[in-house]
Design an enzyme around this catalytic site. Structure first.
Site, PDB file in Angstrom:
ATOM      1  N   ASP A 630       1.037   4.188  -0.340  1.00 30.25           N
ATOM      2  CA  ASP A 630       1.244   4.160   1.066  1.00 30.25           C
ATOM      3  C   ASP A 630      -0.309   3.968   1.721  1.00 30.25           C
ATOM      4  OD1 ASP A 630       1.452   4.775   3.961  1.00 30.25           O
ATOM      5  OD2 ASP A 630       2.758   6.496   3.646  1.00 30.25           O
ATOM      6  N   HIS A 631      -0.504   2.803   2.147  1.00 36.14           N
ATOM      7  CA  HIS A 631      -1.654   2.217   2.641  1.00 36.14           C
ATOM      8  C   HIS A 631      -1.974   2.979   3.824  1.00 36.14           C
ATOM      9  CE1 HIS A 631      -5.011   0.025   2.477  1.00 36.14           C
ATOM     10  NE2 HIS A 631      -4.860  -1.244   2.311  1.00 36.14           N
TER      11      HIS A 631
END
Ligand code: CAO
Length: 658
Positions: A630-631
């Site tokens: 999850d950036h």
């Protein structure tokens, strides 16, 4: 004690007004002024309050009925010993002085069964008016007030409602015909046809007391004209709940300018002029009374020869001066709807803003506002695309059910257009298979995670030659211990080490948008393929367990999952997930992060490949891995460090001891 029939009071001359809500039930004890029903025209919705208190003994109307002044509403048992004389409620909305008797109800309706010829009523003297729609067909059972035909002149279009309930026996006209007053429309078989009902009563003669118009204060010759709040039935300090136009907008006469709402009714105020909004003097939240300036409009002189502009200030909506206007069924003969909808169902070319771009009455707008629904997103199911309350309710229901039941998996989500429903049978034989609960849940979770999590996936091949040699050497011991040692326990252990080394992976984003939850425990989920669908049991405290113990748990959890024995708690609390297709095959895949975790490792099938060792190509067993993260929570550099550390540990498992 007496039973009284409570009737519709003077509602400003409006006829055939739709009942959109029944506010009481049989047996209810009501007080004077308690709302009994809500009526709605195209222009206003209004509560009809009880004229006196008592117990509701019988309801004489239902939602959808069309009522006029004098129509029965309910039977009320009152304690005042009065006779059966009808009590008449005071309408909550503006009801101007002109009274209207309901001939259909009261005039000569003694016949028991009769054929009632229905003719074109007085349509304001217009001749040879186009029939643009025939709304009924032979055999239809219709209610009094149901539209039977729609007529359109060069000035206005108008629905002609049925003067009585009954069955359509024959129809004498068709679309495209040109009609004038007195032309036969259809014959109705009715149980109680009255002599007086031979003509429909569309747009009676009254200049209805609808509070829906603006005052034009300037001369009729174009230029800048001031538009003020019209007579709104004496109501004072009424809330402006919607301003439908913005400065610079071009408006047509009849376009809604503002929507006002008192505690009893909401009403649209249409523009009395065609022109450009030069300035606006009110905004949402203001409180206004008659005469308060709405704004100034640049009018290009069109008003000069336009009768509408000459209408008295309090009655401009009664002007049939603009094209494509739909007369309210209750309105005066030339009264036009403020929310035009072309007969083709196209939205009207009106100025911007939700209020102006949709075809809906005030009650629907109010409901939409209460529920936070943008009416522009909804398709109206009423006649000619008019939005009705059920459209709003169904819209909300659909949004909620796709959110709750996972329809997002195959339908819409996050404002994404829904997938069309396709009849696949047209292409060949098909069979409908019911989705298991787990499959539906998986669909919902995958959609939610895919739509919410900005994914990045990183790939690498890790040399597991040494690890595999060790695993093979330990197999016999593992068997003695009653477990099967596959690569998965090694990967679990290596991931636990990497999560400790790179704690930025062992987090969840808090929904408050302000915090990151740093976890101090290491629980890892493991995707298990089961006949019912994908399940992810969680192995707890992986960092504290040995390989055999982990191997044993992998087997136990996978069995439990396949036997449908997992409990909710077995699938909760994961910090990270491993999804292994190693036993099945493939060179790599991009896993979807299992939120609220922030990363997931995909494991593909290992194979021996030639690897350059600096001098020679040597055969090495390479394991393809892909890491999605999850950036929002993890930076690329953190991911690079995590992945590199993981690879180092896997390719040299002695490091697990460090
Ligand atoms: N490369 C090559 N061989 C592998 C391997 C890999 N990456 N991973 C496992 N294998 C081998 C094992 O070593 C074993 O062979 P041996 O018996 O010779 O040792 C064989 O494949 C079968 O392993 P397994 O399936 O019994 O056990 P596992 O620990 O590898 O997997 C589990 C357990 C539960 C992860 C697996 O059964 C499973 O369900 N996998 C599917 C997960 C899934 O569906 N992921 C996708 C999710 S997203 O859609």
């Amino acid at each position: 004690m007496a039973i009284e029939t409570i009737k519709v009071p003077d509602i400003g001359g409006a006829d055939n007004v739709e009942v959109i809500e029944i506010s009481v039930a049989v047996g209810d004890v009501i007080n004077t002024e308690d709302p009994m029903i809500v009526l709605e025209t195209d222009k206003a919705s209004m509560d009809i309050p009880a004229p006196k208190g008592g117990t509701v003994r019988e309801l004489l109307v239902k939602v959808g009925d069309k009522l006029s002044e004098g129509s029965d509403i309910l039977q009320l048992e009152t304690g005042d010993g009065e006779s059966q004389e009808a009590g008449e409620a005071e309408p909550a909305a503006d009801a101007s002085a002109e009274s209207s008797t309901n001939e259909a109800k009261e005039g000569g309706s003694q016949k028991t069964a009769a054929e009632l010829p229905v003719t074109v009523p007085d349509i304001g003297g217009a001749e040879n008016v186009d029939v643009i729609e025939v709304c009924v067909k032979v055999g239809d059972e219709i209610e009094e007030g149901d539209s039977i035909i729609v007529l359109e002149s060069d000035k206005a279009s108008m629905e002609i409602p049925s003067p009585a309930a009954g069955k359509v026996v024959s129809i004498s006209i068709k679309e495209g015909d040109k009609v004038s007053e007195g032309i036969p429309v259809l014959v109705l078989a009715t149980e109680s046809a009255g002599q007086a009902d031979t003509a429909a009563k569309p747009a009676g003669k009254k200049e209805g007391g609808q509070p829906a118009s603006a005052t034009q204060s300037a001369a009729k010759s174009g230029g800048v004209q001031s538009v003020t709040v019209p007579d709104i039935g004496g109501a004072e300090d009424v809330d402006v709940i919607e301003v439908c136009v913005a400065e610079g907008d071009e408006v047509e006469e009849g376009d809604s300018l503002v929507v006002l709402e008192s505690d009893k009714a909401s009403m649209e105020v249409p523009s009395p002029v065609t022109g450009k909004v030069k300035s606006l003097a009110i905004r949402e939240g203001d409180k206004v009374s008659m005469g308060v300036m709405i704004g100034q409009f640049e009018v290009q002189g069109a008003a000069e020869d336009d009768g509408a502009a000459e209408q008295p200030a309090e009655k401009p909506s009664a002007a049939a001066g603009s094209e494509d206007r739909k007369p309210a069924p209750d309105a005066g003969q030339s009264q036009t709807s403020t929310k035009p909808q072309s007969r083709t169902g196209q939205p009207p070319a009106s100025p911007g803003g939700a209020g102006a771009d949709v075809y809906a009455g005030p009650a629907v707008r109010k409901l939409a506002r209460q529920l936070g629904v943008d009416l522009r997103e909804i398709q109206g199911s009423g006649p000619r695309g008019r939005l009705v309350k059920d459209d709003v309710r169904n819209f909300v229901k659909n949004v909620m059910s796709s959110r709750n039941a996972g329809a997002a998996g195959v339908g819409s989500g996050a404002g994404i257009p829904a997938m069309p429903t396709i009849d696949f049978a047209q292409f060949g034989e098909v069979e409908m298979l019911k989705m298991s609960k787990i499959k539906k849940l998986t669909a919902a979770n995958m959609s939610r995670n895919w739509l919410n999590v900005p994914h990045v996936t990183q790939f690498d091949d890790v040399d597991i030659t040494e690890m595999e040699a060790f695993r093979q050497s330990m197999k016999a011991d593992a068997e003695k211990a009653g477990v099967k040692l596959t690569p998965v326990p090694f990967l679990l252990k290596a991931c636990a080490a990497a999560l400790k080394a790179e704690p930025s992976f062992n987090v969840s984003l808090h929904t408050d948008g302000e915090h990151i939850v740093q976890k101090k425990y290491v629980h890892i989920g493991m995707a298990v393929d089961t006949p019912a669908g994908l399940m992810v049991p969680v192995i707890r405290d992986v960092d504290q367990k040995g390989l055999f113990e982990l191997a044993s748990e992998v087997i136990d959890m996978a069995k439990k999952a396949r036997d449908g024995k997992l409990q909710a708690k077995d699938m909760q609390g994961g910090c990270f997930t491993i999804s292994s297709l190693g036993a099945i095959g493939g060179r790599g895949f991009t896993p979807i992060v299992n939120a609220p975790e922030v990363a997931i490792l995909a494991v593909s099938r290992s194979e021996t490949r030639p690897v350059w060792d600096g001098k020679n190509f040597v055969p090495r067993l390479m394991l393809p891995l892909s890491l999605s993260y999850d950036h929002r929570a993890i930076n690329g550099s953190d991911a690079g460090r995590f992945f590199t550390y993981l690879n180092t540990v896997i390719s040299d498992i002695r490091r697990l001891l460090l």
